[in-house]
Design a protein around this motif. Sequence first.
Motif, PDB file in Angstrom:
ATOM      1  N   GLY A 105       0.823  -1.213   0.000  1.00 61.05           N
ATOM      2  CA  GLY A 105       0.000   0.000   0.000  1.00 61.05           C
ATOM      3  C   GLY A 105       0.849   1.252   0.000  1.00 61.05           C
ATOM      4  O   GLY A 105       0.545   2.230  -0.690  1.00 61.05           O
ATOM      5  N   GLY A 106       1.930   1.246   0.769  1.00 59.71           N
ATOM      6  CA  GLY A 106       2.843   2.396   0.769  1.00 59.71           C
ATOM      7  C   GLY A 106       3.457   2.634  -0.596  1.00 59.71           C
ATOM      8  O   GLY A 106       3.590   3.779  -1.043  1.00 59.71           O
ATOM      9  N   ALA A 107       3.815   1.555  -1.290  1.00 56.96           N
ATOM     10  CA  ALA A 107       4.349   1.690  -2.646  1.00 56.96           C
ATOM     11  C   ALA A 107       3.290   2.263  -3.586  1.00 56.96           C
ATOM     12  O   ALA A 107       3.607   3.090  -4.457  1.00 56.96           O
ATOM     13  CB  ALA A 107       4.843   0.335  -3.145  1.00 56.96           C
ATOM     14  N   CYS A 108       2.035   1.855  -3.409  1.00 56.03           N
ATOM     15  CA  CYS A 108       0.943   2.419  -4.219  1.00 56.03           C
ATOM     16  C   CYS A 108       0.793   3.915  -3.956  1.00 56.03           C
ATOM     17  O   CYS A 108       0.606   4.702  -4.890  1.00 56.03           O
ATOM     18  CB  CYS A 108      -0.371   1.702  -3.928  1.00 56.03           C
ATOM     19  SG  CYS A 108      -0.470   0.018  -4.549  1.00 56.03           S
ATOM     20  N   PHE A 109       0.878   4.311  -2.689  1.00 55.05           N
ATOM     21  CA  PHE A 109       0.804   5.740  -2.361  1.00 55.05           C
ATOM     22  C   PHE A 109       1.924   6.515  -3.054  1.00 55.05           C
ATOM     23  O   PHE A 109       1.694   7.566  -3.662  1.00 55.05           O
ATOM     24  CB  PHE A 109       0.907   5.959  -0.848  1.00 55.05           C
ATOM     25  CG  PHE A 109      -0.337   5.656  -0.069  1.00 55.05           C
ATOM     26  CD1 PHE A 109      -1.602   5.894  -0.565  1.00 55.05           C
ATOM     27  CD2 PHE A 109      -0.228   5.160   1.224  1.00 55.05           C
ATOM     28  CE1 PHE A 109      -2.746   5.636   0.178  1.00 55.05           C
ATOM     29  CE2 PHE A 109      -1.363   4.902   1.991  1.00 55.05           C
ATOM     30  CZ  PHE A 109      -2.617   5.138   1.457  1.00 55.05           C
ATOM     31  N   MET A 110       3.148   6.008  -2.956  1.00 59.13           N
ATOM     32  CA  MET A 110       4.285   6.707  -3.574  1.00 59.13           C
ATOM     33  C   MET A 110       4.126   6.792  -5.086  1.00 59.13           C
ATOM     34  O   MET A 110       4.357   7.856  -5.685  1.00 59.13           O
ATOM     35  CB  MET A 110       5.595   6.017  -3.199  1.00 59.13           C
ATOM     36  CG  MET A 110       5.953   6.191  -1.742  1.00 59.13           C
ATOM     37  SD  MET A 110       7.562   5.521  -1.313  1.00 59.13           S
ATOM     38  CE  MET A 110       7.190   3.779  -1.181  1.00 59.13           C
ATOM     39  N   ALA A 111       3.703   5.702  -5.716  1.00 62.45           N
ATOM     40  CA  ALA A 111       3.497   5.712  -7.162  1.00 62.45           C
ATOM     41  C   ALA A 111       2.360   6.655  -7.542  1.00 62.45           C
ATOM     42  O   ALA A 111       2.425   7.339  -8.575  1.00 62.45           O
ATOM     43  CB  ALA A 111       3.210   4.291  -7.660  1.00 62.45           C
ATOM     44  N   GLY A 112       1.334   6.716  -6.717  1.00 63.06           N
ATOM     45  CA  GLY A 112       0.223   7.639  -6.975  1.00 63.06           C
ATOM     46  C   GLY A 112       0.668   9.084  -6.950  1.00 63.06           C
ATOM     47  O   GLY A 112       0.294   9.879  -7.819  1.00 63.06           O
ATOM     48  N   TRP A 113       1.485   9.443  -5.961  1.00 68.26           N
ATOM     49  CA  TRP A 113       1.985  10.825  -5.896  1.00 68.26           C
ATOM     50  C   TRP A 113       2.888  11.135  -7.087  1.00 68.26           C
ATOM     51  O   TRP A 113       2.814  12.233  -7.656  1.00 68.26           O
ATOM     52  CB  TRP A 113       2.710  11.087  -4.582  1.00 68.26           C
ATOM     53  CG  TRP A 113       1.768  11.246  -3.439  1.00 68.26           C
ATOM     54  CD1 TRP A 113       1.611  10.404  -2.377  1.00 68.26           C
ATOM     55  CD2 TRP A 113       0.827  12.306  -3.235  1.00 68.26           C
ATOM     56  NE1 TRP A 113       0.623  10.869  -1.535  1.00 68.26           N
ATOM     57  CE2 TRP A 113       0.126  12.039  -2.040  1.00 68.26           C
ATOM     58  CE3 TRP A 113       0.488  13.450  -3.958  1.00 68.26           C
ATOM     59  CZ2 TRP A 113      -0.868  12.876  -1.546  1.00 68.26           C
ATOM     60  CZ3 TRP A 113      -0.510  14.289  -3.457  1.00 68.26           C
ATOM     61  CH2 TRP A 113      -1.180  13.993  -2.273  1.00 68.26           C
ATOM     62  N   LEU A 114       3.724  10.186  -7.486  1.00 69.68           N
ATOM     63  CA  LEU A 114       4.584  10.400  -8.650  1.00 69.68           C
ATOM     64  C   LEU A 114       3.743  10.574  -9.911  1.00 69.68           C
ATOM     65  O   LEU A 114       3.970  11.508 -10.695  1.00 69.68           O
ATOM     66  CB  LEU A 114       5.563   9.233  -8.811  1.00 69.68           C
ATOM     67  CG  LEU A 114       6.531   9.331  -9.990  1.00 69.68           C
ATOM     68  CD1 LEU A 114       7.419  10.571  -9.862  1.00 69.68           C
ATOM     69  CD2 LEU A 114       7.373   8.072 -10.074  1.00 69.68           C
ATOM     70  N   ALA A 115       2.761   9.712 -10.100  1.00 66.63           N
ATOM     71  CA  ALA A 115       1.885   9.819 -11.270  1.00 66.63           C
ATOM     72  C   ALA A 115       1.126  11.144 -11.269  1.00 66.63           C
ATOM     73  O   ALA A 115       0.999  11.794 -12.314  1.00 66.63           O
ATOM     74  CB  ALA A 115       0.908   8.647 -11.304  1.00 66.63           C
ATOM     75  N   LEU A 116       0.643  11.562 -10.103  1.00 66.84           N
ATOM     76  CA  LEU A 116      -0.067  12.843 -10.016  1.00 66.84           C
ATOM     77  C   LEU A 116       0.866  14.000 -10.351  1.00 66.84           C
ATOM     78  O   LEU A 116       0.492  14.924 -11.071  1.00 66.84           O
ATOM     79  CB  LEU A 116      -0.670  13.022  -8.622  1.00 66.84           C
ATOM     80  CG  LEU A 116      -1.403  14.337  -8.365  1.00 66.84           C
ATOM     81  CD1 LEU A 116      -2.544  14.546  -9.355  1.00 66.84           C
ATOM     82  CD2 LEU A 116      -1.910  14.372  -6.932  1.00 66.84           C
TER      83      LEU A 116
END
Length: 126
Positions: A105-116
Amino acid sequence: MFILTRFLWLTLGLLGLSAVALGAYGAHAAGFDQVAHDRFEAALLYHLVHLAGLAASLLLAGCAPARLPLGAAVLFIAGTAFFSGSLYASAFSGGATTTALAPFGGACFMAGWLALGIAGARSVGK
């Protein structure tokens, strides 16, 4: 994309509602021990903070090419489910449930912020 975007907006509303409801329950009725309380607080913090990222992704999807911001939105939802969800489960089970999904989940959060961030940078000047 219209149906997906509508679904993601509804998901944002439900995640916001659940964050407030869980926060109220945890503050007034849960009776957690200290470890469970700490896990619950971390889950709630990340749940609430990433609602802003989800909302920003959906707003950006309305005014930019939609795939990357919608991907960010999905990553924020997955992060909430895996990170906050595993911590909530552990807190409510008194530690009987593993938090093994939290790093995913933490990796998903980090990838989400990068994508945003990339989606936002691409939308500047258009």
